[in-house]
Write a protein that holds these residues in place. Structure first.
Motif, PDB file in Angstrom:
ATOM      1  N   SER A  26      13.011   9.220  -1.226  1.00  0.00           N
ATOM      2  CA  SER A  26      12.452   7.960  -0.710  1.00  0.00           C
ATOM      3  C   SER A  26      13.141   7.527   0.578  1.00  0.00           C
ATOM      4  O   SER A  26      14.366   7.538   0.671  1.00  0.00           O
ATOM      5  CB  SER A  26      12.625   6.867  -1.775  1.00  0.00           C
ATOM      6  OG  SER A  26      12.362   5.599  -1.220  1.00  0.00           O
ATOM      7  N   GLU A 272       7.117   8.714  -6.994  1.00  0.00           N
ATOM      8  CA  GLU A 272       7.149   8.439  -5.550  1.00  0.00           C
ATOM      9  C   GLU A 272       6.210   7.259  -5.291  1.00  0.00           C
ATOM     10  O   GLU A 272       6.523   6.339  -4.523  1.00  0.00           O
ATOM     11  CB  GLU A 272       6.695   9.667  -4.738  1.00  0.00           C
ATOM     12  CG  GLU A 272       7.719  10.793  -4.678  1.00  0.00           C
ATOM     13  CD  GLU A 272       7.811  11.637  -5.950  1.00  0.00           C
ATOM     14  OE1 GLU A 272       7.025  11.396  -6.908  1.00  0.00           O
ATOM     15  OE2 GLU A 272       8.671  12.530  -6.020  1.00  0.00           O
ATOM     16  N   TYR A 275       7.861   3.917  -6.419  1.00  0.00           N
ATOM     17  CA  TYR A 275       8.888   3.362  -5.517  1.00  0.00           C
ATOM     18  C   TYR A 275       8.266   2.896  -4.192  1.00  0.00           C
ATOM     19  O   TYR A 275       8.738   1.923  -3.602  1.00  0.00           O
ATOM     20  CB  TYR A 275      10.045   4.353  -5.333  1.00  0.00           C
ATOM     21  CG  TYR A 275      10.996   4.274  -6.522  1.00  0.00           C
ATOM     22  CD1 TYR A 275      11.870   3.187  -6.656  1.00  0.00           C
ATOM     23  CD2 TYR A 275      10.972   5.213  -7.538  1.00  0.00           C
ATOM     24  CE1 TYR A 275      12.715   3.075  -7.754  1.00  0.00           C
ATOM     25  CE2 TYR A 275      11.812   5.101  -8.647  1.00  0.00           C
ATOM     26  CZ  TYR A 275      12.679   4.023  -8.748  1.00  0.00           C
ATOM     27  OH  TYR A 275      13.501   3.896  -9.849  1.00  0.00           O
ATOM     28  N   SER A 276       7.191   3.555  -3.737  1.00  0.00           N
ATOM     29  CA  SER A 276       6.494   3.052  -2.534  1.00  0.00           C
ATOM     30  C   SER A 276       5.918   1.673  -2.819  1.00  0.00           C
ATOM     31  O   SER A 276       5.988   0.762  -1.990  1.00  0.00           O
ATOM     32  CB  SER A 276       5.338   3.962  -2.132  1.00  0.00           C
ATOM     33  OG  SER A 276       5.796   5.215  -1.837  1.00  0.00           O
TER      34      SER A 276
END
Ligand code: NAP
Length: 320
Positions: A26, A272, A275-276
């Motif tokens: 990230s 992913e 967390y975005s």
């Protein structure tokens, strides 16, 4: 962009399989500390208690919780009280009321609270939602079956009150259902099979209706051997949409409109996406707490007829 420092609490299976790799790739976050009773991970400062980490590291503004649901609330409350933004693994807690309390606290303090549903970030979920948006839904059949001995070895907490049993994975199906279905549904009946030595069910059948009548049947089973079945079939006025492999593959009347590239069962890419999304919420000063999947599970427990199932012994715990 300077990454936001984040602490990860509970370094078990999902933290190691998904959170740590997702954070490593990230650009939005930097893993700055762990909270782990068993030692954390090499190269990252570890604390054994959430409160100790919060006191020692005022420079960490966000905390992500991967602990079992029964012990999630106290740590999350402490983090919010210390002015930190919080991300919660699914299910967001052991009860709806405790999650409501966190939601109120985050709101009062102007902090972001993100109750995650990783399956909503599976590859084909957005396309399924878009395709279903203007369809008449005629019937939904969910089959969510996996082998607990393979997917949750040694996780005693799943069998204790608040651990949800088979609903620990099946709530993923409900998180997809509530995301993609253009109509709301409510539970009308549940038959739940409880091993004589467990607080939580190992299998079940759940029925749901929409305002138009019966709509959804869900078969869920934790003793299913071989490859898991994580599938929903949605019959509409324009054909049948199948979401398979936990939401990674979509087919309409047997044909994959976007190509059938995904062959492996797994949750690649979902974390992913989580967390975005958390980074987006932090940037916008917003929270996301959608409790509809958990309401369906709570209602299945409320309405559920209890059936007795044979004792369940986790072979991993026996070996230990
Ligand atoms: P797990 O392997 O049992 O890990 C949970 C970790 O939480 C433990 O290793 C432990 O880490 C910590 N912990 C703190 N207090 C605990 C307590 N009283 N009992 C047990 N562990 C405690 O479980 P998991 O599979 O990672 O699941 C954690 C959460 O992630 C659950 O809500 C689950 O639904 C969700 N999830 C799991 C999966 C999966 O495939 N397993 C997938 C998606 C989501 P320390 O030793 O570091 O303290």
């Amino acid at each position: 962009m300077t990454p936001t420092r984040i602490a990860l609490v509970g370094i078990g299976k999902i933290a190691r399989d998904q959170h740590i790799p997702a954070l490593a790739s990230s650009e939005a976050f930097e893993l700055a500390a762990t909270v782990s009773r068993s030692g954390g991970i090499e190269g990252v400062e570890n604390y054994t208690r959430v409160e100790a980490m919060l006191e020692a590291r005022p420079d960490i503004p966000a905390v992500s919780f991967c602990t079992p649901p029964q012990v999630r609330h106290s740590g999350a409350r402490a983090a919010l009280e210390a002015g930190r933004h919080v991300m919660l693994e699914k299910p967001p807690g052991a009860s709806l009321s405790e999650v409501h309390a966190l939601e109120c606290l985050a709101d009062e303090r102007g902090l972001s609270l993100f109750a995650t549903w990783h399956s909503r970030h599976a590859a084909a979920v957005p396309a399924a939602k878009a395709w279903l948006a203007d369809k008449q839904i005629r019937a939904v059949r969910i089959v969510w079956k996996e082998d607990v001995r393979v997917w949750h070895p040694g996780q005693q907490w799943i069998w204790e009150a608040g651990g949800l049993g088979i609903f620990d994975p099946a709530i993923n199906a409900f998180s997809i259902l509530t995301e993609i279905l253009p109509v709301p549904v409510h539970v009308t009946r549940a038959d739940l099979h409880f091993p004589v030595n467990c607080d939580t069910p190992i299998a079940g059948e759940i029925r749901m209706s929409s305002s138009g009548g019966p709509l959804v049947t869900a078969e869920v089973d934790f003793l299913h051997e071989g490859p898991p079945a994580w599938r929903q079939e949605i019959e509409t006025d324009a054909g049948t949409l199948t979401l398979d492999k936990g939401g990674a593959v979509m087919r309409i009347d047997g044909v994959a409109p976007q190509g059938d590239g995904v062959t492996e069962t797994g949750i690649q890419g979902e974390y992913e996406g989580l967390y975005s999304k958390f980074a987006e919420l932090l940037a916008g000063g917003a929270s996301e707490v959608d409790l509809r999947p958990m309401v369906l599970v709570a209602d299945a427990f409320t309405l559920g007829k209890r059936h007795q199932a044979p004792e369940f012994i986790d072979p991993t715990l026996q070996e230990a």
